[in-house]
Design an enzyme around this catalytic site. Sequence first.
Site, PDB file in Angstrom:
ATOM      1  CG  ASN A 123      -2.230  -0.839   1.218  1.00 55.08           C
ATOM      2  OD1 ASN A 123      -2.374  -1.253   0.032  1.00 55.08           O
ATOM      3  ND2 ASN A 123      -1.915  -1.951   2.314  1.00 55.08           N
ATOM      4  CG  HIS A 155       4.620  -2.990   5.153  1.00 54.46           C
ATOM      5  ND1 HIS A 155       4.505  -0.957   5.290  1.00 54.46           N
ATOM      6  CD2 HIS A 155       3.149  -3.257   4.635  1.00 54.46           C
ATOM      7  CE1 HIS A 155       3.131  -1.259   5.493  1.00 54.46           C
ATOM      8  NE2 HIS A 155       2.418  -1.012   5.282  1.00 54.46           N
ATOM      9  CG  HIS A 213       9.859   0.888   7.414  1.00 46.33           C
ATOM     10  ND1 HIS A 213      10.462   1.488   8.167  1.00 46.33           N
ATOM     11  CD2 HIS A 213      10.337   0.019   6.828  1.00 46.33           C
ATOM     12  CE1 HIS A 213      11.615   0.353   7.918  1.00 46.33           C
ATOM     13  NE2 HIS A 213      11.704  -0.464   7.635  1.00 46.33           N
TER      14      HIS A 213
HETATM   15  P1  AMP Z   1      -0.607  -0.696   5.314  1.00 44.97           P
HETATM   16  O1  AMP Z   1      -2.059  -0.263   6.014  1.00 44.97           O
HETATM   17  O2  AMP Z   1       0.058  -1.520   4.762  1.00 44.97           O
HETATM   18  O3  AMP Z   1       0.252   0.342   6.531  1.00 44.97           O
HETATM   19  O4  AMP Z   1      -0.542  -1.746   6.277  1.00 44.97           O
HETATM   20  C1  AMP Z   1       0.698  -2.172   8.088  1.00 44.97           C
HETATM   21  C2  AMP Z   1       0.690  -3.498   8.258  1.00 44.97           C
HETATM   22  O5  AMP Z   1       1.266  -3.360   9.498  1.00 44.97           O
HETATM   23  C3  AMP Z   1      -0.772  -4.179   9.064  1.00 44.97           C
HETATM   24  O6  AMP Z   1      -1.812  -4.810   8.376  1.00 44.97           O
HETATM   25  C4  AMP Z   1      -1.153  -4.248  11.062  1.00 44.97           C
HETATM   26  O7  AMP Z   1      -1.683  -4.741  10.613  1.00 44.97           O
HETATM   27  C5  AMP Z   1       0.395  -3.969  10.552  1.00 44.97           C
HETATM   28  N1  AMP Z   1       1.409  -4.266  12.088  1.00 44.97           N
HETATM   29  C6  AMP Z   1       0.953  -3.012  13.061  1.00 44.97           C
HETATM   30  N2  AMP Z   1       1.836  -2.749  13.965  1.00 44.97           N
HETATM   31  C7  AMP Z   1       2.431  -3.716  14.118  1.00 44.97           C
HETATM   32  C8  AMP Z   1       2.928  -4.822  14.653  1.00 44.97           C
HETATM   33  N3  AMP Z   1       3.266  -4.195  16.030  1.00 44.97           N
HETATM   34  N4  AMP Z   1       3.492  -6.085  14.656  1.00 44.97           N
HETATM   35  C9  AMP Z   1       2.689  -6.603  13.759  1.00 44.97           C
HETATM   36  N5  AMP Z   1       2.853  -5.965  12.810  1.00 44.97           N
HETATM   37  C10 AMP Z   1       1.552  -5.249  12.628  1.00 44.97           C
END
Ligand code: AMP
Length: 118
Positions: free
Chosen positions: A82, A95, A93
């Site tokens: 995204n 991902h 960050h």
């Molecule tokens: P996005 O919306 O593409 O930025 O995705 C961020 C993702 O990070 C989401 O699916 C969250 O569930 C995940 N997320 C946020 N904090 C954590 C964490 N501490 N450990 C693992 N996943 C996380």
Amino acid sequence: MCIFCKIIKHEIPSNIILENDDFLAFHDINPKAPIHILVIPKLHVDSFNEATPKIMQNMTTFMQNVAKEVHIDKSGYRVITNVGDDGGQEVKHLHFHLLGGAKLAWSHLSDSDPKGKF
Ligand code: AMP
């Protein structure tokens, strides 16, 4: 420091699947599929917009290894990143989401009519 940089430094716990000097793969805390893994570079990059070919080249191999590690390389999976507000990016960050472990749904992602655009 962003939340994923804290995970890299082990200041926040995570469920790690694979790690090397440059990348980390860990389970998403809020899974949207039976297997939902996040793959990140250890170098902070805000999003795919700022990703370099070098990061992407090495990250591709790493993601393929993650898929093998959790045995979804043969059954199939989805890779999503995204970007920004419209992309729904919550964590700034870079991902990649690796989703699999079941047949994944695929439907309209917005209320606007895509057929009207082209
Ligand atoms: P996005 O919306 O593409 O930025 O995705 C961020 C993702 O990070 C989401 O699916 C969250 O569930 C995940 N997320 C946020 N904090 C954590 C964490 N501490 N450990 C693992 N996943 C996380």
